[in-house]
Scaffold this motif. Structure first.
Motif, PDB file in Angstrom:
ATOM      1  N   ALA A  50      15.247 -39.235  32.119  1.00  0.00           N
ATOM      2  CA  ALA A  50      16.031 -38.165  32.738  1.00  0.00           C
ATOM      3  C   ALA A  50      17.080 -37.555  31.817  1.00  0.00           C
ATOM      4  O   ALA A  50      17.610 -36.487  32.115  1.00  0.00           O
ATOM      5  N   ASP A  51      17.375 -38.205  30.685  1.00  0.00           N
ATOM      6  CA  ASP A  51      18.497 -37.716  29.867  1.00  0.00           C
ATOM      7  C   ASP A  51      18.092 -36.676  28.826  1.00  0.00           C
ATOM      8  O   ASP A  51      18.951 -36.127  28.139  1.00  0.00           O
ATOM      9  N   GLY A  52      16.797 -36.397  28.676  1.00  0.00           N
ATOM     10  CA  GLY A  52      16.346 -35.377  27.731  1.00  0.00           C
ATOM     11  C   GLY A  52      16.456 -35.774  26.278  1.00  0.00           C
ATOM     12  O   GLY A  52      16.383 -34.921  25.396  1.00  0.00           O
ATOM     13  N   ARG A  53      16.600 -37.061  26.000  1.00  0.00           N
ATOM     14  CA  ARG A  53      16.783 -37.504  24.621  1.00  0.00           C
ATOM     15  C   ARG A  53      15.645 -38.376  24.096  1.00  0.00           C
ATOM     16  O   ARG A  53      15.670 -38.789  22.940  1.00  0.00           O
ATOM     17  N   THR A  54      14.677 -38.672  24.928  1.00  0.00           N
ATOM     18  CA  THR A  54      13.564 -39.510  24.496  1.00  0.00           C
ATOM     19  C   THR A  54      12.251 -38.765  24.660  1.00  0.00           C
ATOM     20  O   THR A  54      12.010 -38.133  25.696  1.00  0.00           O
ATOM     21  N   TYR A  55      11.412 -38.834  23.617  1.00  0.00           N
ATOM     22  CA  TYR A  55      10.093 -38.217  23.633  1.00  0.00           C
ATOM     23  C   TYR A  55       9.056 -39.254  23.220  1.00  0.00           C
ATOM     24  O   TYR A  55       9.336 -40.144  22.412  1.00  0.00           O
ATOM     25  N   LEU A  56       7.865 -39.112  23.763  1.00  0.00           N
ATOM     26  CA  LEU A  56       6.750 -39.985  23.432  1.00  0.00           C
ATOM     27  C   LEU A  56       5.670 -39.182  22.738  1.00  0.00           C
ATOM     28  O   LEU A  56       5.406 -38.026  23.094  1.00  0.00           O
ATOM     29  N   ILE A  57       5.045 -39.795  21.751  1.00  0.00           N
ATOM     30  CA  ILE A  57       3.809 -39.260  21.190  1.00  0.00           C
ATOM     31  C   ILE A  57       2.683 -40.106  21.751  1.00  0.00           C
ATOM     32  O   ILE A  57       2.597 -41.306  21.474  1.00  0.00           O
ATOM     33  N   ILE A  58       1.862 -39.493  22.597  1.00  0.00           N
ATOM     34  CA  ILE A  58       0.751 -40.215  23.205  1.00  0.00           C
ATOM     35  C   ILE A  58      -0.540 -39.784  22.520  1.00  0.00           C
ATOM     36  O   ILE A  58      -0.704 -38.621  22.154  1.00  0.00           O
ATOM     37  N   ASP A  59      -1.434 -40.741  22.318  1.00  0.00           N
ATOM     38  CA  ASP A  59      -2.661 -40.490  21.552  1.00  0.00           C
ATOM     39  C   ASP A  59      -3.870 -40.837  22.416  1.00  0.00           C
ATOM     40  O   ASP A  59      -4.149 -41.999  22.687  1.00  0.00           O
ATOM     41  N   GLN A  60      -4.604 -39.799  22.828  1.00  0.00           N
ATOM     42  CA  GLN A  60      -5.747 -39.991  23.710  1.00  0.00           C
ATOM     43  C   GLN A  60      -6.952 -40.601  23.003  1.00  0.00           C
ATOM     44  O   GLN A  60      -7.913 -41.011  23.664  1.00  0.00           O
ATOM     45  N   SER A  61      -6.913 -40.689  21.677  1.00  0.00           N
ATOM     46  CA  SER A  61      -8.047 -41.260  20.951  1.00  0.00           C
ATOM     47  C   SER A  61      -7.976 -42.783  20.855  1.00  0.00           C
ATOM     48  O   SER A  61      -8.937 -43.423  20.435  1.00  0.00           O
ATOM     49  N   LEU A  62      -6.839 -43.380  21.243  1.00  0.00           N
ATOM     50  CA  LEU A  62      -6.652 -44.821  21.091  1.00  0.00           C
ATOM     51  C   LEU A  62      -7.053 -45.565  22.359  1.00  0.00           C
ATOM     52  O   LEU A  62      -6.644 -45.196  23.460  1.00  0.00           O
TER      53      LEU A  62
END
Length: 216
Positions: A50-62
């Motif tokens: 909710a704080d707008g400071r965390t992002y994820l890189i998600i990888d659909q190939s894994l």
């Protein structure tokens, strides 16, 4: 067409524990995208929390393996694989990396053209450095994280900073009253700057980047 300016990656590691001897010189120029998400064709960049400071890189190939964290649109928190007694492949998408911001940036969307340019606004005053140790885990800085450091930023109370001395570097949180360097792990003591004048504040940490899959 835009030009991305690589920034130095220091050969020394910054201690997220106690100082260790290290030579402060640039190992090689590095573009953040090349380190953070080399398989970008199968990746998405999603905000988390909710704080707008965390992002994820998600990888659909894994395909998930034991210990992976999974992201799902239906879950408010990340899931740990295996997610139940009979794990299902479609439980979620593997989190390949996380980005934690300490200085705010505009949301770049799911397919940013350049994470490097999004994070690094002053490339000639910036450098990258890896971390060692676990004294800053409460701030999402982990052993092996890559820090984006800006030496031209003004210093604010609560900033995550790089402090240097003759023995090497530390990453800590700066608190102004009284002036001290605070750990993000209760097992590690604070550094009171008045009684430790050998420490020089070298720069402000803009973000920490942590890869969970495909690490060196």
């Amino acid at each position: 067409m835009y030009t991305v300016v690589p920034v130095p990656l220091l050969a020394a590691a910054v201690s997220a524990g106690f100082p260790s001897p290290a030579a402060a010189y640039a190992e090689k120029p590095l573009i953040v995208d090349d380190w953070l998400w080399p398989q970008r064709a199968s990746c998405q960049f999603v905000p988390f929390g909710a704080d707008g400071r965390t992002y994820l890189i998600i990888d659909q190939s894994l395909r998930p393996v034991a210990g992976d964290r999974l992201w799902s649109t239906e879950a408010e928190e990340l899931l740990s694989w295996p997610c139940g007694p009979v794990p299902e492949v479609d439980t979620g998408v593997v989190v390949a990396a996380t980005v934690r911001l300490y200085r705010r940036r505009v949301d770049p969307g799911v397919a940013p053209q350049s994470i490097h340019e999004w994070l690094i606004r002053r490339p000639y005053a910036s450098y990258l450095i890896r971390t060692e140790g676990r004294s800053m885990t409460d701030h999402d800085i982990h052993h092996g994280s890559l820090l984006v450091v800006d030496r031209s930023c003004g210093l604010h109370d609560g900033d995550i900073v790089i402090a240097g001395c003759a023995d090497g570097f530390l990453v800590k949180q700066y608190r102004a009253k009284p002036g001290r360097l605070v750990s993000g792990n209760p097992q590690y003591p604070d550094v009171i700057l008045k009684s430790a004048p050998e420490y020089d504040l070298d720069g402000v940490v803009i973000a920490s980047l942590t890869r969970h899959r495909g690490a060196e």
